[in-house]
Design an enzyme around this catalytic site. Structure first.
Site, PDB file in Angstrom:
ATOM      1  N   GLY A  46       4.044  -2.578  -7.063  1.00 56.44           N
ATOM      2  CA  GLY A  46       4.248  -2.846  -5.650  1.00 56.44           C
ATOM      3  C   GLY A  46       2.931  -2.842  -4.913  1.00 56.44           C
ATOM      4  N   GLN A  51      -3.135  -2.738   1.959  1.00 57.51           N
ATOM      5  CA  GLN A  51      -3.917  -2.286   0.796  1.00 57.51           C
ATOM      6  C   GLN A  51      -5.004  -3.279   0.400  1.00 57.51           C
ATOM      7  OE1 GLN A  51      -0.168  -1.238  -1.581  1.00 57.51           O
ATOM      8  NE2 GLN A  51      -1.607   0.293  -2.321  1.00 57.51           N
ATOM      9  N   CYS A  93       0.112   5.624  -6.605  1.00 54.22           N
ATOM     10  CA  CYS A  93      -0.244   4.570  -5.650  1.00 54.22           C
ATOM     11  C   CYS A  93      -1.609   4.020  -6.024  1.00 54.22           C
ATOM     12  CB  CYS A  93      -0.281   5.138  -4.234  1.00 54.22           C
ATOM     13  SG  CYS A  93      -0.716   3.925  -2.972  1.00 54.22           S
ATOM     14  N   LEU A  94      -1.730   2.690  -5.987  1.00 52.70           N
ATOM     15  CA  LEU A  94      -3.005   2.061  -6.336  1.00 52.70           C
ATOM     16  C   LEU A  94      -4.112   2.450  -5.351  1.00 52.70           C
ATOM     17  CD1 LEU A  94      -1.635  -1.457  -7.321  1.00 52.70           C
ATOM     18  CD2 LEU A  94      -2.622   0.229  -8.881  1.00 52.70           C
ATOM     19  N   HIS A 135       8.420   2.925  -0.600  1.00 60.37           N
ATOM     20  CA  HIS A 135       7.002   3.299  -0.715  1.00 60.37           C
ATOM     21  C   HIS A 135       6.117   2.260  -0.006  1.00 60.37           C
ATOM     22  CE1 HIS A 135       3.401   4.780  -3.152  1.00 60.37           C
ATOM     23  NE2 HIS A 135       2.985   3.583  -2.751  1.00 60.37           N
ATOM     24  N   GLU A 136       6.419   0.973  -0.228  1.00 64.35           N
ATOM     25  CA  GLU A 136       5.597  -0.084   0.378  1.00 64.35           C
ATOM     26  C   GLU A 136       5.798  -0.161   1.887  1.00 64.35           C
ATOM     27  OE1 GLU A 136       3.313  -0.978  -1.423  1.00 64.35           O
ATOM     28  OE2 GLU A 136       4.184  -0.395  -3.338  1.00 64.35           O
ATOM     29  N   HIS A 139       3.594   2.238   3.598  1.00 64.38           N
ATOM     30  CA  HIS A 139       2.230   1.714   3.789  1.00 64.38           C
ATOM     31  C   HIS A 139       2.117   0.959   5.115  1.00 64.38           C
ATOM     32  CE1 HIS A 139      -0.130   2.527   0.193  1.00 64.38           C
ATOM     33  NE2 HIS A 139       0.888   2.200  -0.589  1.00 64.38           N
TER      34      HIS A 139
HETATM   35  C1  QAP Z   1       4.281   2.047  -5.655  1.00 59.29           C
HETATM   36  O1  QAP Z   1       2.594   1.952  -7.213  1.00 59.29           O
HETATM   37  C2  QAP Z   1       5.354   2.783  -6.380  1.00 59.29           C
HETATM   38  O2  QAP Z   1      -2.669   6.034  -9.928  1.00 59.29           O
HETATM   39  C3  QAP Z   1       3.504   1.133  -6.540  1.00 59.29           C
HETATM   40  O3  QAP Z   1      -3.981   5.165 -12.110  1.00 59.29           O
HETATM   41  C4  QAP Z   1       5.088   3.992  -7.009  1.00 59.29           C
HETATM   42  O4  QAP Z   1       2.044   0.330  -8.630  1.00 59.29           O
HETATM   43  C5  QAP Z   1       6.611   2.281  -6.420  1.00 59.29           C
HETATM   44  C6  QAP Z   1      -0.954   2.856 -10.435  1.00 59.29           C
HETATM   45  C7  QAP Z   1       6.103   4.669  -7.664  1.00 59.29           C
HETATM   46  C8  QAP Z   1       7.623   2.954  -7.088  1.00 59.29           C
HETATM   47  C9  QAP Z   1       7.370   4.140  -7.721  1.00 59.29           C
HETATM   48  C10 QAP Z   1      -1.311   4.073  -9.887  1.00 59.29           C
HETATM   49  C11 QAP Z   1      -1.621   2.426 -11.553  1.00 59.29           C
HETATM   50  C12 QAP Z   1       0.092   2.015  -9.870  1.00 59.29           C
HETATM   51  C13 QAP Z   1      -2.305   4.835 -10.447  1.00 59.29           C
HETATM   52  C14 QAP Z   1       1.867   1.468  -8.264  1.00 59.29           C
HETATM   53  C15 QAP Z   1      -2.983   4.380 -11.585  1.00 59.29           C
HETATM   54  C16 QAP Z   1      -2.645   3.170 -12.112  1.00 59.29           C
HETATM   55  C17 QAP Z   1       0.877   2.375  -8.835  1.00 59.29           C
HETATM   56 CO    CO Z   2       1.068   2.634  -2.587  1.00 62.09          CO
END
Ligand code: QAP
Ligand code: CO
Length: 169
Positions: A46, A51, A93-94, A135-136, A139
Site C-alpha cells: 500500500g 509518501q 510502513c515504507l 492504514h493508507e 497517511h
Molecule cells: C501498509 O505497508 C500496511 O518496514 C503498507 O522494511 C501495513 O507495504 C498495510 C515494508 C500493514 C497493511 C498491513 C515495511 C517493507 C512495507 C518495512 C507496507 C520494510 C519493508 C510496508
Molecule cells: Co504507511
C-alpha cells in the site's frame, strides 16, 4: 512512469493533511502511475500520495501475493462509509523503516471514492485489504504508525534512525 523516492519519518510532509483532488486529470493519473510503480518496486502492499511528496488524497493498495496488478485498488478521495468487526495486525510502513506495531482496526469496511477516470466507486474490503485501506487513509490525515507509541519510544526510534543515516554517509 517512474519509481519515486519514498519520504521517511520524520519528514514534515508526512504530518500534514492531504488535500482532496478537485479534478481527476492527466496530472492525477501520472501521480497514480508513479505511486503504483513505487509501491511494487519497494515492494509494498500500500502507498499514499503524501509518501511520494504529493499532498493529495490518493491511495493505492495491492495485497495479492501473486499476479501483480490483479488485486490493485486505486482510490481518489477515499472515505470509509461503513466499518465493522475488529482485527489486530502487526503493521509496518515504507515511511517508517524497521518498525512495526500491532494495530487494532475494523476488519470489514465499505469505502467510497473516485476511480482513475474520476467516476464514483464503492467497494467492500475485509481482512488485510481492509487494514491496508485504513492504514493508507491514516497517511492522508497525517498519521503514521510511529505516532501510536509513546513520545519516549518515538524519540528513541528517531535517534536510532539518525545515527544509522549518519553511518551510511
Ligand atoms: C501498509 O505497508 C500496511 O518496514 C503498507 O522494511 C501495513 O507495504 C498495510 C515494508 C500493514 C497493511 C498491513 C515495511 C517493507 C512495507 C518495512 C507496507 C520494510 C519493508 C510496508
Ligand atoms: Co504507511
Amino acid at each position: 512512469m517512474a519509481v519515486r523516492e519514498i519520504l521517511k519519518y520524520p519528514h514534515p510532509l508526512l504530518k500534514r493533511k492531504a488535500k482532496p483532488v478537485v479534478m481527476v486529470d492527466e496530472g492525477t493519473r501520472r501521480i497514480i502511475a508513479d505511486m503504483i510503480e513505487t509501491m511494487y518496486a519497494a515492494p509494498g502492499i500500500g502507498l499514499a500520495a503524501p509518501q511520494i511528496g504529493e499532498l493529495l488524497r490518493i491511495i493505492v493498495v495491492d495485497v495479492s501475493v501473486k499476479e501483480k496488478g490483479n488485486g490493485l485498488i486505486v482510490l481518489i478521495n477515499p472515505e470509509i462509509v461503513y466499518a465493522e468487526g475488529e482485527i489486530v495486525y502487526e503493521e509496518g510502513c515504507l515511511s517508517v523503516p524497521d518498525f512495526s506495531i500491532e494495530v487494532k482496526r475494523a476488519s470489514d469496511v465499505v469505502v467510497k471514492g473516485l476511480d482513475r477516470e474520476g467516476l464514483p466507486v464503492e467497494l467492500k474490503a475485509s481482512g488485510l485489504e481492509a487494514v491496508a485501506i485504513q492504514h493508507e487513509i491514516d497517511h492522508l490525515n497525517g498519521t503514521l504508525i510511529i505516532d501510536r507509541v509513546s513520545f519516549l519510544k518515538r524519540e528513541l526510534y528517531r535517534r536510532n534512525r539518525k545515527k544509522l543515516l549518519q553511518k551510511q554517509t
